[in-house]
Design a protein around this motif. Structure first.
Motif, PDB file in Angstrom:
ATOM      1  N   UNK A   1      -2.716   6.222 -10.888  1.00  0.00           N
ATOM      2  CA  UNK A   1      -1.720   6.158 -11.954  1.00  0.00           C
ATOM      3  C   UNK A   1      -1.791   4.884 -12.796  1.00  0.00           C
ATOM      4  N   UNK A   2      -2.465   3.852 -12.320  1.00  0.00           N
ATOM      5  CA  UNK A   2      -2.528   2.605 -13.070  1.00  0.00           C
ATOM      6  C   UNK A   2      -3.962   2.185 -13.394  1.00  0.00           C
ATOM      7  N   UNK A   3      -4.884   3.132 -13.323  1.00  0.00           N
ATOM      8  CA  UNK A   3      -6.275   2.831 -13.669  1.00  0.00           C
ATOM      9  C   UNK A   3      -6.370   2.625 -15.182  1.00  0.00           C
ATOM     10  N   UNK A   4      -6.761   1.442 -15.641  1.00  0.00           N
ATOM     11  CA  UNK A   4      -6.788   1.164 -17.082  1.00  0.00           C
ATOM     12  C   UNK A   4      -7.809   1.984 -17.853  1.00  0.00           C
ATOM     13  N   UNK A   5      -8.714   2.648 -17.151  1.00  0.00           N
ATOM     14  CA  UNK A   5      -9.730   3.445 -17.843  1.00  0.00           C
ATOM     15  C   UNK A   5      -9.209   4.808 -18.276  1.00  0.00           C
ATOM     16  N   UNK A   6      -8.043   5.208 -17.756  1.00  0.00           N
ATOM     17  CA  UNK A   6      -7.498   6.530 -18.059  1.00  0.00           C
ATOM     18  C   UNK A   6      -6.575   6.479 -19.268  1.00  0.00           C
ATOM     19  N   UNK A   7      -6.392   7.633 -19.903  1.00  0.00           N
ATOM     20  CA  UNK A   7      -5.616   7.678 -21.150  1.00  0.00           C
ATOM     21  C   UNK A   7      -4.154   8.059 -20.937  1.00  0.00           C
ATOM     22  N   UNK A   8      -3.712   8.143 -19.685  1.00  0.00           N
ATOM     23  CA  UNK A   8      -2.290   8.360 -19.406  1.00  0.00           C
ATOM     24  C   UNK A   8      -1.956   7.661 -18.099  1.00  0.00           C
ATOM     25  N   UNK A   9      -0.782   7.072 -18.052  1.00  0.00           N
ATOM     26  CA  UNK A   9      -0.318   6.402 -16.841  1.00  0.00           C
ATOM     27  C   UNK A   9       1.116   6.830 -16.552  1.00  0.00           C
ATOM     28  N   UNK A  10       1.435   6.927 -15.284  1.00  0.00           N
ATOM     29  CA  UNK A  10       2.797   7.292 -14.894  1.00  0.00           C
ATOM     30  C   UNK A  10       3.286   6.323 -13.823  1.00  0.00           C
ATOM     31  N   UNK A  11       4.596   6.269 -13.664  1.00  0.00           N
ATOM     32  CA  UNK A  11       5.202   5.339 -12.724  1.00  0.00           C
ATOM     33  C   UNK A  11       5.310   5.990 -11.351  1.00  0.00           C
ATOM     34  N   UNK A  12       5.051   5.210 -10.319  1.00  0.00           N
ATOM     35  CA  UNK A  12       5.069   5.708  -8.944  1.00  0.00           C
ATOM     36  C   UNK A  12       6.020   4.857  -8.117  1.00  0.00           C
ATOM     37  N   UNK A  13       6.835   5.536  -7.276  1.00  0.00           N
ATOM     38  CA  UNK A  13       7.770   4.846  -6.408  1.00  0.00           C
ATOM     39  C   UNK A  13       7.643   5.372  -4.982  1.00  0.00           C
ATOM     40  N   UNK A  14       7.545   4.467  -4.027  1.00  0.00           N
ATOM     41  CA  UNK A  14       7.576   4.840  -2.618  1.00  0.00           C
ATOM     42  C   UNK A  14       9.019   4.677  -2.148  1.00  0.00           C
ATOM     43  N   UNK A  15       9.685   5.791  -1.919  1.00  0.00           N
ATOM     44  CA  UNK A  15      11.103   5.774  -1.538  1.00  0.00           C
ATOM     45  C   UNK A  15      11.229   5.607  -0.044  1.00  0.00           C
ATOM     46  N   UNK A  16      11.977   4.587   0.357  1.00  0.00           N
ATOM     47  CA  UNK A  16      12.211   4.349   1.777  1.00  0.00           C
ATOM     48  C   UNK A  16      13.713   4.210   2.029  1.00  0.00           C
ATOM     49  N   UNK A  17      14.214   4.911   3.033  1.00  0.00           N
ATOM     50  CA  UNK A  17      15.649   4.847   3.354  1.00  0.00           C
ATOM     51  C   UNK A  17      16.025   3.466   3.893  1.00  0.00           C
TER      52      UNK A  17
END
Length: 217
Positions: free
Chosen positions: A201-217
């Motif tokens: 999701x954060x590879x600068x070579x790609x033309x779209x990026x999205x946010x990622x969250x690891x949810x922990x209780x």
């Protein structure tokens, strides 16, 4: 330093009949860039050797602190909904309008050791969710000439919630689908593509990026 390499384009094996015609039976040798250009400056030099796409702009930093209390409350509700499905491989997609799509399927890792006769090897929950939502997307169901400019593209601005971190294949599919955000509860340390092993999701070579969250209780 981009380096250089040699690209051999082979369209016929020795002794075999031509694939198409005699025009395509020769091997062409060309000098190419030895790696993907990380910056516009390197791309400019590399493109002189071989046509290459321009590197995309790196993703903008997005901190959890930027989320409002309303955002956090909505995330907790969606996580509770995900858990309520009582499936360790469940995935849900939330559209910008709040519509929920629920999908389960083959887990991202370890399936063959648990099930001797698994379904299609690409039948991961995230892949199945993308397929299910895309089936009704204007990007696929409406001819290009009739689409409105405001029509969303597959998973544009969708939130995806997964019990297990999507694998590398599914994370790349999410890039192509233009998903907005991904939340997962369990990290995939074998095939994870959203921080567990790789960070597609954060590879600068790609033309779209999205946010990622690891949810922990």
């Amino acid at each position: 330093n981009m380096g250089t390499g040699v690209l051999e384009v082979v369209v016929e094996r020795a002794g075999e009949e031509p694939l198409v015609s005699d025009v395509f039976t020769k091997v062409r040798r060309a000098t190419v860039c030895g790696g993907f250009p990380e910056t516009p400056e390197v791309w400019k030099e590399a493109a002189k050797l071989w046509p290459l796409s321009k590197p995309a702009n790196p993703p903008k930093e997005f901190l959890v602190e930027n989320l409002t209390e309303e955002d956090l409350a909505g995330i907790r509700r969606n996580v509770d909904l995900l858990k309520s499905l009582d499936d360790p491989h469940a995935v849900i997609g939330i559209s910008p309008s709040g519509e929920v799509t629920r999908v389960t399927g083959m887990p991202a890792s370890g399936y063959r050791t648990l099930h001797p006769t698994p379904p299609h090897p690409m039948s991961h929950p995230t892949y199945n969710l993308t397929t299910a939502i895309s089936a009704t997307s204007p990007a696929l169901t409406t001819p290009a000439r009739k689409r409105e400019r405001t029509d969303q593209y597959l998973l544009t601005d969708y939130d995806l919630y997964a019990m297990e971190e999507p694998c590398v294949m599914c994370c790349m599919g999410l890039v192509h689908s233009r998903v907005g955000r991904v939340f997962y509860l369990t990290r995939n340390t074998v095939f994870g593509g959203a921080g567990g092993v790789h960070s597609i999701h954060e590879d600068p070579r790609l033309n779209h990026h999205y946010h990622v969250y690891h949810y922990r209780d």
